[in-house]
Design an enzyme around this catalytic site. Structure first.
Site, PDB file in Angstrom:
ATOM      1  N   GLU A 175      26.507  24.149 -42.867  1.00  0.00           N
ATOM      2  CA  GLU A 175      26.302  23.279 -41.705  1.00  0.00           C
ATOM      3  C   GLU A 175      27.588  22.582 -41.283  1.00  0.00           C
ATOM      4  OE1 GLU A 175      22.627  20.852 -41.314  1.00  0.00           O
ATOM      5  OE2 GLU A 175      24.023  19.163 -41.428  1.00  0.00           O
ATOM      6  N   ASN A 200      24.873  21.520 -36.282  1.00  0.00           N
ATOM      7  CA  ASN A 200      23.958  20.389 -36.182  1.00  0.00           C
ATOM      8  C   ASN A 200      24.470  19.423 -35.119  1.00  0.00           C
ATOM      9  OD1 ASN A 200      22.168  18.285 -36.582  1.00  0.00           O
ATOM     10  ND2 ASN A 200      22.248  18.399 -38.805  1.00  0.00           N
ATOM     11  N   LYS A 243      16.584  22.618 -48.104  1.00  0.00           N
ATOM     12  CA  LYS A 243      17.459  21.752 -47.322  1.00  0.00           C
ATOM     13  C   LYS A 243      17.645  20.444 -48.076  1.00  0.00           C
ATOM     14  CE  LYS A 243      18.316  20.096 -42.644  1.00  0.00           C
ATOM     15  NZ  LYS A 243      17.714  19.799 -41.329  1.00  0.00           N
TER      16      LYS A 243
END
Length: 266
Positions: free
Chosen positions: A173, A194, A124
């Site tokens: 994302e 998110n 990440k």
């Protein structure tokens, strides 16, 4: 990247400079030669798809020392040990923050986690170049995070293709419906939603429902940020999410593994 100055833009700009320095110190050709294993992107996809391991939700448990919103989360941060505790507590996969300036991360943390666990590992970070994908593959990742809001569409498409060529899964994302459309147009198979706005750090749980209603059936959906209770997991599972990325809720606890067991209801 266009737009007004914000946290996301600041992090992306810093990342581009840092990656240039790392690549100058360790060229891509040399880095590729250090790769000892083939990423198992298919195993990552399989691990997070399906909604549950037995009766418990599939959780991508995150290792990170610091966050811009809360500061230092854990002073005694040992990524490999935390990852091992998560794996023993039933994590579907491990997420490792490797961004150095705002999260106190390092690509070396990825290597430590890979040495500690057998389950799939997600790098990440704020991925802006193919060099970072080579790092991910060389240091043991099976998947990488690609943030739609941090990339131009051309960059997103190119990085998705490059990740696929390396056999890395890509968790793409998004933070809004317009970003979901960009992700799908680029060919994303795994979409992370998110609820935290990376420009302002505000959390809006309504984003989960708004985006979930537009996700195609064949896309694997991951809910990220603001997930704190088993009720959150149950509600989001019903909304169509297959897995959940949880970080601060776990890593800040005295025993992250026990916190994961409690959250999973195991």
């Amino acid at each position: 990247m266009t737009g007004t100055a914000d946290l996301l833009g600041t992090i992306v700009a810093a990342t581009r400079r840092i990656v240039e320095v790392r690549e100058a110190a360790l060229p891509a050709r040399t880095l590729a030669g250090e790769q000892a294993r083939t990423p198992r992107g298919d195993a990552f996809e399989e691990a997070i798809r399906g909604g549950a391991i037995g009766d418990a939700p599939r959780i991508i448990a995150e290792c990170k020392r610091r966050s811009p919103s809360r500061g230092i989360l854990r002073y005694d941060y040992v990524p490999g040990a935390h990852a091992r505790a998560y794996a023993e507590a039933g994590a579907a996969a491990i997420s490792v923050l490797t961004e150095p300036t705002f999260f106190d991360g390092s690509p070396e943390h990825l290597r430590q986690v890979r040495a500690a666990v057998e389950i799939p590992v997600l790098r990440k970070d704020f991925i802006v170049s193919e060099y970072q994908l080579l790092e991910a593959a060389a240091f043991g990742a099976d998947a990488v995070l690609l943030i739609v809001g941090a990339l131009e569409q051309r960059e997103l498409v190119e990085l998705l293709r490059a990740a696929e060529a390396l056999r890395l899964a890509a968790l793409v994302e998004v933070h809004a419906l317009e970003e979901l459309l960009r992700a799908l147009e680029a060919g994303a198979r795994i979409v992370g939603v998110n609820s935290r706005n990376l420009r302002t750090l505000a959390v809006d749980p309504c984003v989960f429902d708004a985006v979930a209603s537009e996700l195609p059936a064949g896309v694997t959906a991951v809910a990220e940020s603001g997930i704190r209770t088993r009720d959150d997991l149950t509600r989001l599972s019903r909304a169509g999410y297959h897995a959940f990325l949880v970080g601060e809720r776990l890593i800040a606890q005295p025993d992250p593994g026990a916190a994961l067991r409690e959250l999973r209801g195991a």
